[in-house]
Design a protein around this motif. Sequence first.
Motif, short mmCIF file in Angstrom:
data_model
loop_
_atom_site.label_atom_id
_atom_site.label_comp_id
_atom_site.label_asym_id
_atom_site.label_seq_id
_atom_site.Cartn_x
_atom_site.Cartn_y
_atom_site.Cartn_z
N GLU A 178 -54.29 -9.05 -20.70
CA GLU A 178 -55.25 -9.37 -21.75
C GLU A 178 -55.87 -10.75 -21.53
OE1 GLU A 178 -53.81 -8.53 -25.81
OE2 GLU A 178 -52.10 -7.57 -24.84
N ILE A 179 -55.13 -11.64 -20.85
CA ILE A 179 -55.65 -12.96 -20.51
C ILE A 179 -55.34 -13.24 -19.05
CG2 ILE A 179 -55.51 -13.91 -22.85
CD1 ILE A 179 -52.86 -15.22 -22.08
N ASP A 180 -56.01 -14.24 -18.51
CA ASP A 180 -55.82 -14.60 -17.10
C ASP A 180 -54.97 -15.85 -16.93
OD1 ASP A 180 -57.81 -12.58 -16.13
OD2 ASP A 180 -59.20 -13.86 -17.26
N PHE A 181 -54.84 -16.62 -18.01
CA PHE A 181 -54.13 -17.91 -17.92
C PHE A 181 -53.45 -18.18 -19.26
CE2 PHE A 181 -53.85 -22.41 -18.85
CZ PHE A 181 -53.39 -22.98 -17.67
N ALA A 182 -52.24 -18.72 -19.20
CA ALA A 182 -51.52 -19.12 -20.41
C ALA A 182 -50.86 -20.47 -20.17
CB ALA A 182 -50.46 -18.08 -20.79
N HIS B 149 -50.48 -17.96 -14.61
CA HIS B 149 -51.81 -17.36 -14.51
C HIS B 149 -51.80 -16.17 -13.58
CE1 HIS B 149 -52.68 -19.12 -10.50
NE2 HIS B 149 -52.04 -20.20 -10.93
N SER B 150 -52.86 -15.41 -13.65
CA SER B 150 -53.05 -14.26 -12.77
C SER B 150 -53.21 -14.71 -11.33
CB SER B 150 -54.29 -13.48 -13.21
OG SER B 150 -54.74 -12.60 -12.20
N ASP B 151 -52.70 -13.89 -10.39
CA ASP B 151 -52.86 -14.23 -8.98
C ASP B 151 -54.29 -14.02 -8.50
OD1 ASP B 151 -53.00 -11.47 -8.96
OD2 ASP B 151 -51.43 -11.18 -7.46
N LYS B 152 -55.17 -13.57 -9.38
CA LYS B 152 -56.57 -13.43 -9.02
C LYS B 152 -57.32 -14.76 -9.15
CE LYS B 152 -56.72 -8.60 -10.55
NZ LYS B 152 -57.32 -7.63 -11.51
N LEU B 153 -56.68 -15.76 -9.76
CA LEU B 153 -57.30 -17.06 -9.93
C LEU B 153 -57.01 -17.98 -8.75
CD1 LEU B 153 -56.57 -17.79 -13.70
CD2 LEU B 153 -58.84 -17.51 -12.68
N ALA B 154 -57.91 -18.89 -8.48
CA ALA B 154 -57.73 -19.90 -7.43
C ALA B 154 -58.19 -21.24 -7.96
CB ALA B 154 -58.51 -19.52 -6.17
N HIS B 155 -57.72 -22.30 -7.31
CA HIS B 155 -58.05 -23.65 -7.78
C HIS B 155 -57.73 -24.66 -6.70
CE1 HIS B 155 -53.74 -24.48 -8.36
NE2 HIS B 155 -53.67 -23.25 -8.81
N GLY B 156 -58.20 -25.88 -6.89
CA GLY B 156 -57.86 -26.98 -6.01
C GLY B 156 -56.66 -27.73 -6.55
N PRO B 157 -56.47 -28.99 -6.16
CA PRO B 157 -55.36 -29.80 -6.70
C PRO B 157 -55.45 -29.88 -8.22
CG PRO B 157 -56.38 -30.90 -4.82
CD PRO B 157 -57.25 -29.74 -5.16
N VAL B 158 -54.32 -29.75 -8.89
CA VAL B 158 -54.28 -29.74 -10.35
C VAL B 158 -54.02 -31.15 -10.87
CG1 VAL B 158 -53.11 -28.81 -12.39
CG2 VAL B 158 -53.51 -27.34 -10.39
N ALA B 159 -54.82 -31.57 -11.84
CA ALA B 159 -54.70 -32.92 -12.40
C ALA B 159 -53.46 -33.04 -13.29
CB ALA B 159 -55.95 -33.26 -13.20
N MET C 29 -57.75 -30.64 -18.71
CA MET C 29 -58.61 -30.00 -19.71
C MET C 29 -59.88 -29.43 -19.10
SD MET C 29 -56.84 -30.38 -22.42
CE MET C 29 -55.56 -31.46 -23.06
N LYS C 30 -60.01 -29.47 -17.78
CA LYS C 30 -61.25 -29.04 -17.11
C LYS C 30 -61.08 -27.73 -16.36
CE LYS C 30 -63.59 -32.78 -18.25
NZ LYS C 30 -64.25 -33.66 -17.30
N ILE C 31 -60.11 -26.92 -16.76
CA ILE C 31 -59.83 -25.67 -16.05
C ILE C 31 -61.04 -24.76 -16.00
CG2 ILE C 31 -58.90 -24.56 -18.12
CD1 ILE C 31 -56.93 -23.09 -16.26
N ALA C 32 -61.79 -24.69 -17.08
CA ALA C 32 -62.95 -23.79 -17.13
C ALA C 32 -64.02 -24.19 -16.13
CB ALA C 32 -63.54 -23.77 -18.54
N GLN C 33 -64.01 -25.46 -15.75
CA GLN C 33 -64.98 -25.97 -14.78
C GLN C 33 -64.46 -25.88 -13.35
OE1 GLN C 33 -66.18 -29.99 -15.61
NE2 GLN C 33 -66.73 -30.40 -13.49
N ARG C 34 -63.15 -26.09 -13.16
CA ARG C 34 -62.61 -26.29 -11.81
C ARG C 34 -62.03 -25.04 -11.16
NH1 ARG C 34 -59.43 -31.92 -13.43
NH2 ARG C 34 -61.29 -33.24 -13.58
N TRP C 35 -61.65 -24.03 -11.93
CA TRP C 35 -61.00 -22.85 -11.36
C TRP C 35 -62.01 -21.74 -11.12
CZ3 TRP C 35 -55.27 -21.70 -12.66
CH2 TRP C 35 -54.54 -22.90 -12.68
N TRP C 36 -61.59 -20.72 -10.37
CA TRP C 36 -62.47 -19.59 -10.06
C TRP C 36 -61.63 -18.36 -9.73
CZ3 TRP C 36 -61.62 -23.80 -6.88
CH2 TRP C 36 -61.03 -23.54 -5.63
N PHE C 37 -62.28 -17.20 -9.70
CA PHE C 37 -61.62 -15.98 -9.26
C PHE C 37 -61.74 -15.87 -7.74
CE2 PHE C 37 -62.47 -14.42 -13.68
CZ PHE C 37 -61.14 -14.21 -14.02
N ALA C 38 -60.62 -15.67 -7.08
CA ALA C 38 -60.62 -15.60 -5.61
C ALA C 38 -61.28 -14.32 -5.14
CB ALA C 38 -59.18 -15.66 -5.11
#
Length: 526
Positions: free
Chosen positions: A256-260, A499-509, A517-526
Amino acid sequence: MTLDRLKTLTRTRRLSRREFIQQAIAAGITVAAAEGLFTAMARAEPKKGGRFRMGLGSGSTNDTLDPGSIPDTFNQVVAWGALRSSLTDVTADGTIVPDLAESFESSPDAKQWVFKLRKGVEFHNGKSVDANDVVASFQYHLGADSKSAAKPLLADLTEVKADGKDTVVFTLSNGNADFPFVTYDFHIPIMPAADGKVDWESGIGTGPYVKSRYEPGARFEGKRYANYHGQTYFDEIEVLSIIDVAARMNALITGEIDFADRADLKTLPMLQRNPGVVVSEIAGFAHYTAPMNCTVAPFNDKNVRLALKYAVDRQELVNKILLGHGTIGNDNPLAKGVPFHADPKEQHAYDPDKAKFHLKAAGLQSLAVDLSTADAAFAGAVDSALLMKEQAAKAGIDINVVREPNDGYWSNVWLKKPWCFCYWNGRTTADAMFTTAYVTGAAWNDTFWSNAGFDKMLAAARSELDANKRAGMYAELQNLVAEDGGALVLMFNNLVNVHSDKLAHGPVAPNYDVDGMKIAQRWWFA
């Protein structure tokens, strides 16, 4: 420049191939290795698209988009990380960089700061950002009647003025070497202004997403802003308030969600066995506290405060509440990763005899106090209170655990009840943490502690440009807070999210949860 920093700048398209290789060589990496690294990163280029759904363990029906009073992660992610931008940003490695600003520089004494604005930036309504918007956004927090949490951060700001459309000049009564970090604070985003008045009600900002739907304490939906000045990837985002940790974890497992955020540590091993779930854990600046109102008896007696500090077994809390995913606090709110962190001279390890000694010094043989709690404060807050009750009993202290409703906790309990729990994301600098929560009269000084010596030294440390002298001052400030202050800093919690393994990201702050607080800007679907 570190390798992680190079990767971050490249991933956010702030470095070209040529620039990356030049910087990599300067960092001691061979040309061949630099070429290979850049190529590998290019192949892993973030992709745009998709609807990102996150479930957060915070939010209240009393929430607001007013930046001066946004109280919790839910609204920080929405009102700052998604809808708005600040003059500056902080990267995952703690470096301050321009955001809405194009550049910033100070006078030699750090009393004047000049910010040049990035050209071509627009608000969601199409209005171009200019210096007047910046001036009004800062002045919004400075009024005599302002109750903004940012007000103490701007106490030394004597003037903010526009110098043309693209330049803003800040004048301070005292030098502040950390002023660019002040402009990054999530309470001070830039909002559209007209006739000197800002519009915060609409949620219009310069952030990566435009508001489609906002239900305080329940749901936010946004769509990617086509004219956003930076980089972002999702087409749409949805932010849900799911306070119950079991419900939040189940929503992730069922898709139901991709990240918690705030993973259920008790079921973490089971979550890790789920092939579609990834656990993200870093040691950040976040911490759990039990603030005592120092103006209310019996907490107005320093010896009572010390008795309670010695009556709590922090290691047991880390072991049983965090299940080892964190470290003990010693009544110092600065995490080890914060510049100028220093361990206080006195270690408040669990010692019922010392607790009894301080009770006796306060003229007491025993003590009975109420502790208000709810899991809205932090996951495991109720269990923490019950553990503390058992621990303190050995020192002759009777803690009456008062279970409060989750909804409305931040508006009805925190800053209202004499002793309760609080969750802090921490701050990037020592000055920001102390100014926000410990200086006399600060809106978020939840202990109502007032120490003239602390206030004077904090002001001096802020304007001291010699790093060695600043370090000594901040060490003494940490001693004062730990020994005299009203906050039991119980433990520093690792930031454990799933989070879902479909998500990807760089170094986490590490500075704020949910990737700064910038997850919506910094993450993406792989």
